[in-house]
Each structure stands twice: as C-alpha cells, then as structure tokens.
Scaffold this active site. Structure first.
Site, PDB file in Angstrom:
ATOM      1  N   GLY A   8      17.477  76.321  46.276  1.00  0.00           N
ATOM      2  CA  GLY A   8      16.263  76.320  47.105  1.00  0.00           C
ATOM      3  C   GLY A   8      15.060  76.788  46.313  1.00  0.00           C
ATOM      4  O   GLY A   8      15.183  77.633  45.418  1.00  0.00           O
ATOM      5  N   SER A   9      13.906  76.218  46.628  1.00  0.00           N
ATOM      6  CA  SER A   9      12.724  76.484  45.803  1.00  0.00           C
ATOM      7  C   SER A   9      11.435  76.429  46.615  1.00  0.00           C
ATOM      8  O   SER A   9      10.403  76.005  46.128  1.00  0.00           O
ATOM      9  CB  SER A   9      12.648  75.468  44.672  1.00  0.00           C
ATOM     10  N   GLY A  10      11.513  76.864  47.882  1.00  0.00           N
ATOM     11  CA  GLY A  10      10.285  77.053  48.661  1.00  0.00           C
ATOM     12  C   GLY A  10       9.543  78.280  48.136  1.00  0.00           C
ATOM     13  O   GLY A  10       9.798  78.723  47.013  1.00  0.00           O
ATOM     14  N   GLY A  13      12.234  81.018  47.969  1.00  0.00           N
ATOM     15  CA  GLY A  13      13.217  80.662  46.941  1.00  0.00           C
ATOM     16  C   GLY A  13      12.651  80.833  45.538  1.00  0.00           C
ATOM     17  O   GLY A  13      13.309  81.394  44.649  1.00  0.00           O
ATOM     18  N   LYS A  40      14.634  88.973  64.554  1.00  0.00           N
ATOM     19  CA  LYS A  40      13.257  89.486  64.511  1.00  0.00           C
ATOM     20  C   LYS A  40      12.245  88.399  64.850  1.00  0.00           C
ATOM     21  O   LYS A  40      11.158  88.703  65.353  1.00  0.00           O
ATOM     22  CB  LYS A  40      12.954  90.088  63.146  1.00  0.00           C
ATOM     23  N   ARG A  53       3.936  83.313  60.549  1.00  0.00           N
ATOM     24  CA  ARG A  53       3.644  82.143  61.366  1.00  0.00           C
ATOM     25  C   ARG A  53       4.092  82.251  62.807  1.00  0.00           C
ATOM     26  O   ARG A  53       3.429  81.761  63.715  1.00  0.00           O
ATOM     27  CB  ARG A  53       4.300  80.919  60.734  1.00  0.00           C
TER      28      ARG A  53
END
Lengths: 410, 410
Positions: free
Chosen positions: A11-13, A16, A262, A328
């Site tokens: 993952g690379s958001g 990530g 949460k 968000r």
C-alpha cells in the site's frame, strides 16, 4: 543469526507512504537486523508531474507512472507530495514480486481493497512471515466481525499484529512529534505447544485470544531460528523514530478495534460541532464513545482486549481525540449538519463520491449489533447510524446521554 | 419527612452563577424536597449598567451594587451578562446570613478565596449540613496536598463531596448539552459506627478514604431523620437539568483531582499548539496527562480514587479534552509560545495581572512532588513546571514521551 529480515509495505497512500518512509529510515539505521531496501507495493497509475523545475528536469512534463516517479524523485507525487522519501524505499507495481522472500509484511491500504489484495498475493510470501496491519476498520459479514489483522492471519496463514494511533498521516510525514501503539502477541521463537510436547512444525493460534463472534483456526509456521526474534524490541527498532514514539502492547484486537470504532465517534463529534454545541458537548460524546469501545471489546473480545488500550493508549483515547477534532469524518459530518444535508450528500458533493471510513464502519457495526441482538448496549453507535439513515437528528443527543447513563457499569 | 432542604451557593462568578441558576431551576421543580429560594452569596461590588433600555429602566444609568442588580433584573451583569437567572435565585452580600439554616452548601468560588471565606463563615451553618465543592485546584502546603472538599470538611466540620466536569461555564449557562460528575460518598442516614454500636452523635470519617499525605480527623453530625436523605438520587434531582447530565460516583477525591490536574495538561496542550505541532502531538500530551492523573491518584489517594474517574467520567477525560482545546489556560500557553514570551508575561499583558489556575496548580503540584520525592514519576507535570520557570522549552517534549514510556505500567 545469519539472516536479516526483509521488510515490505503493501500500500502506498499517504499513510502507506509515510509508514514506508519510517520503515526505510529504520532498516538503514539497523542494518544488522534488516535488509536495507524496503519494497513498497504501489497500485500503479499515471500521475501528472507538477510544474516544478527540479521534478521536470528528472521526469519530463508528460504524465509518468507513479512507481517511476517514486523511484526517480523519491516523492509520492500523488498521495504525499512535498515529502522526501528515503532512497531505499523502492516502489514496486508487482504485488507478488513485492512480497517474495519478505519475512515482515506491513499492510497499509484502504480496507475495501484488502480482501482482494490478499487473494492476489496467492501465497507467494514466506510461510513463516509475520505481519503488521495498519488498516483501520472491521470487516462485518453474516453477523460476525473480523479484524483485518485476523483476516490477514486467516488468508495468508501468517501471524499478524496491528498498528494504530493518533497519526494523521501528513503530520507524521512532516515529522511532527506523535505516538502510536503496536499490538503484537505473536508466538515466541522458542514456542512449545501448550501440552509441553516438542514443537511440531505448526503453531496453533490460541483461539481464546480471537474474536468471540468468529474464532479462527489458523496454524502458524515458526520463524526459523536463523532470523532475529520478532518481538516488541525488534518492532520498536523497526517502527520508532525520534518523531514517532512507539508503544508495543499484547492487545492486538484492542488496537485494531480502536482504529475502527473511533470513526463512528468522529462522525458524532462532527454532528455536535456542526450543530454549534461547543466543546462541553463534544467532550461528552468522546467520553461516551470510549465507554462503548470498551463495552464492544468486553463483549466480543473478552479474552484478548485489555480495556486500557482504549483508555490509555495512543490507539485508543489519543486517536479518538484527534479524529474528533480533525480529519475527514469529523469535517464531513460537521458540514452535513451545517448545510442541513445528509452525510451521503456530502460524500457526493464534497468528496467526489468517495466513501468515508466512518460511514461504512458505522453501517457495518450497526448490522453486527443488530444480528447479535445488542443494539441497546450501544446507544451512541446506534444513534450515529440512525442519523446517517435519516431516522433521527443530532437534536436527540440528550436521549443518548440518558440511555448511556442508565446502562449499568460494565 | 417534615423538613425541606435549604440550598445555598457560596460564590457568584460565571460558574457560581451558572450553578446557582441550575439549583434554583431544580428547587422550584422539586419543591417537595427543597425550599424554593436559593441564596447565593455574592462578594458585593459596584457594577456599571449596560446601555440597554430594559436594564436602565429598572436600574438607572448610575453604577449599582451587583446584588441589587441580580435581585432586580435577574442577571449577573458583571460575570454572566445576557443570561436570565431564575427569580428564586437570591443574591445576598452577607456570607453568614447566607449560610444560616442551610442544610446543603454548594461552594463555587476561586480557590484563592476559599480558605478565608470558610473562616468568615465562623460556624454559622447548621452543624449537620452537607457540602458540594465545585472548586477546581488543590491546596498544597508543607508537602501535603489537600482537596478543597477536604478543606471544607475540616474547617466547617461537614461532609463535603465534589462536582467537576467538562463544563465551560458560558456554554452551560446557554444550556448547551453537557455532562458533569458528582463525587459523593457521605454517610447514610441510618449510619452505624463500624463496631456495630448504636449510632452516637458523631460519625467518624473513614480515614482510609482520605488523602494519604494528610488524613483528616473530622467527625460528622448525622443529618436529622426529618430531612430527605442526601444521597445520589437527591443530588441528581438538585443538579440535573435536561441540558446538564449528572453522574454520581463515590470517588470524591478523583473528581476533585481531575478538575485540578487537568489545568496542568491544558497548559502543555497550549504549548504544543503554540508550537504549531498539530492534533497528533496534542493527543499524545492528553494521553500522557491521563496516565499521570491516574498515577497521582494511585500514589496519594490509594483507597479513595477509582481510576475510572479519570478515564471514563466527565470529571476526567471529558473535562481534560475540553480544557486542552479551549479555555484560558490553553489559550494563554498557546500565545506564550507563539509570541516567544513566558506565561507570566501573558498573565501580565493579556490577563491584566490575573493569575491562571493552571500556573498556580502546576507550581503547587511541583512543590508537592518535590517534597514527596516523586518528581520522576510525573515527567509531564514536571516539564510544564520547567517551561513556566524558563528552565526548558516545549522543544524538549520528545524527552518527556521517552521518560513516560519508560515508567513501568502502574
């Protein structure tokens, strides 16, 4: 010990890439334990090159592949622009190639992609690898709740811990000081079966420590003795930075649950703020949120959850406070009330149809509570669901406080 | 039961007036239990009448006495302007006259005036009265720490509980929804001495439940059986409003301590925000603040404090979250870092020389920790003190996180 751990990130958001940055900084610093290069699996896509001389000198002005950009200018131009990534963090568009030979897999991708991604790995990882899940959310199906750490354990047959905390990604990437919690309770290297018999090839995961709604039946391969022990000390060396303070606890479930639940409470806090009710009211919602988190853990993870994870760890109260003040979910809920529209509407108009983590988690948790016949134990969670569904409004919050105060101390 | 409780409030700042409003609303609603009129002791002073036709029609345009204004236009023009007070909340400038015949005394005045005010009461109260202290802070002298509820108990010889919560006064006065916690563990009406002997005239306060640093030796008069029981049910009727949700717990010390210690942490949160570090870092400070509150309670109030007061009650985590996001301590600390000056300087330039609750509490607690030889158990509290004294700056926060993570689980 003759072998070094090979560490990879799936993952690379923005989160990530931030975790990839941390890992690559540490594998270089502790080269006695880890191979220096950290592979990061990137779902490849074309990205525009910003109008910046240094970048265009290296990449040109035409769109380029995201992996090529990361490996050339050492920035994730799309998801974490402006942050310099270590040169030993290597983007790889091939998932199976990324995981090959890896002994430590760190999962950090949006929860809606995790199941499919795990299938695509197709058991190309080392059978004795160990995992850490940074994925927030829980998977609900057929009245059972599964943590992503459990899903990884079941699908890949590897032990998986979890990482969560008050970690808004851009702030961590900017190296602003913060903390995180790792839940890890993996079997030790010198593991013996509970009956004292010599270690056979597979270790049974203690079922008592799994979710009550869906115990898993995974058997684990022991890590060869040629590797450094994967324990709390090693995990601290892999994840701690001067700006990223890591606490390792045994409660994997609590850490994962905190990161999931949460977001429901962050929505409630956003509704309160949108209504203009101020800090006292928001604090009440946060407080009740902690109570319901603890209750959730006690009912469905009675053997594994330590309630102090919620009340004392970064993965609990700290993450909750952060999420109920920024992020968000909080902002979208706030806008919805201010504008007198639904959160679904905000997702359409302000988020370009992207779904919030909080809305899917709220719906999944509600479905679970309903199937388990436990709705009345979670007035706040149910209330947030009812608001999302247009069945009630934030004006009914006093009733929630009332219901909560009538539920006996658990 | 032939007698009704006579309820009075000592103090008339914004929080005192707000509590007075709540009490007077409830004595009217529960006239079977309470006398309708609530006397509020007001330190009388001249106040200007605002340029408002309705007010000037009734009060004229010359300065008037604050008590006269409250009893005429039913507003506290100086400390809670714009909020309509119930007509049965009666301002009284005479302290001894206010407390005469009162069976329930609610204390709500700045902590620096409490000791002198208690002396001035000169035992004019009923000997069997019961008290509730809404006073934040702790009194430190000669290496001992005394809660104001204890000080009231000792000086007046009456049992005293405490009230605290996420209660920013103007928001409560505006009837925005919130919660509070009352700590009350007074002897029941049918109290028997621990040896089972028939009740004599005086009840010994259980020393085990008092501060370890200074146990008190108060003996209490039983409340005559002609009065309604003073218990959690009665306190809820006296303090709960639809906008003010009350939880009653037995942990008087924890409720009082929460309200005192949170101001130290609010300063730390202000320093972090002034530094521009964002929500992750602030959440870490709040989390560590909770740990140190719990530790403080465990060490010095081992029999009386229930750590859930800090982690689960409005007087704990909720009040802390509110104070670390709003309020004068937070804002002043934030301004100090932004402007590169000391908090003392901010008190001089922005608060007209008025002292913050947080600075006096931090210094008092530090002095106490030093005398008790326990500084190293409270890295955050000591750090805030060191910043106030100019010995360090917020930049050293990483060391605090480090020290905290090395202190073993308590």
């Amino acid at each position: 010990m003759s072998q070094k751990h090979k560490v990879v990130v799936i993952g690379s958001g923005n989160w990530g890439s931030t975790i990839g940055k941390i890992l690559a900084e540490n594998t270089r610093e502790h080269s006695e334990l880890f191979e220096e290069n950290v592979s990061m699996w990137v779902f490849d896509e074309d990205v525009d090159v910003p109008d910046d001389k240094t970048l265009r000198d290296q990449l040109g002005d035409k769109p380029v592949k995201l992996t090529h950009a990361i490996n050339t200018v050492h920035q994730n131009l799309k998801y974490l622009p402006g942050i310099k990534l270590p040169v030993n963090l290597i983007a790889n568009p091939d998932l199976q190639d990324t995981v090959k030979g890896a002994s430590i897999l760190v999962f950090n991708l949006p929860h809606q992609f995790i199941s499919k991604t795990l299938d695509q790995i197709d058991h190309q990882h080392l059978p004795y690898a160990r995992g850490i899940s940074c994925i927030k959310g829980v998977d609900v199906a057929d009245g059972t709740v599964t943590l992503y750490s459990e899903m990884i354990m079941e699908k890949l047959g590897i032990y998986c811990g979890s990482l969560s905390g008050a970690n808004i990604a851009p702030e961590v990437a900017a190296e602003n000081l913060c903390e995180t919690t790792i839940g890890y309770d993996g079997p030790p290297m010198d593991y013996k079966q509970p009956d004292g018999s010599p270690q056979d090839n597979l270790i049974k995961v203690d079922e008592q420590r799994q979710s009550k709604s869906k115990p898993s039946h995974v058997k684990l391969h022991p890590v060869p003795q040629t590797y450094p022990h994967v324990d709390s000390g090693l995990l601290k060396k892999l994840f701690s930075r001067p700006y990223f303070n890591v606490n390792v606890v045994r409660d994997v479930s609590g850490v994962a649950l905190g990161g999931a639940l949460k977001n429901i409470i962050a929505l409630a806090a956003g509704f309160v703020t949108g209504k203009g009710w101020g800090e006292n009211t928001k604090a009440a919602v946060i407080r009740i949120g902690v109570l319901e988190m603890v209750r959730f853990g006690r009912i469905w993870f009675p053997q594994s959850v330590d309630e102090r994870t919620f009340t004392e760890e970064s993965a609990g109260i700290a993450d909750l406070v952060t999420s109920a003040s920024a992020g968000r979910n909080f902002r979208s809920a706030c806008h919805a009330v201010e504008k007198g529209v639904s959160v679904d509407e905000i997702e359409k108009t302000e988020l370009g149809g992207q779904k919030l983590q909080g809305t899917s988690t709220t719906r999944a948790v509600y479905e679970f509570l309903e199937k388990q016949g436990q709705r009345e134990q979670f007035p706040l969670f149910v209330f947030v669901y009812d608001i999302l569904e247009g069945r009630t409004t934030i004006d009914s919050l006093p009733e929630v406080l009332d219901k909560e105060s009538k539920i006996k101390a658990y």
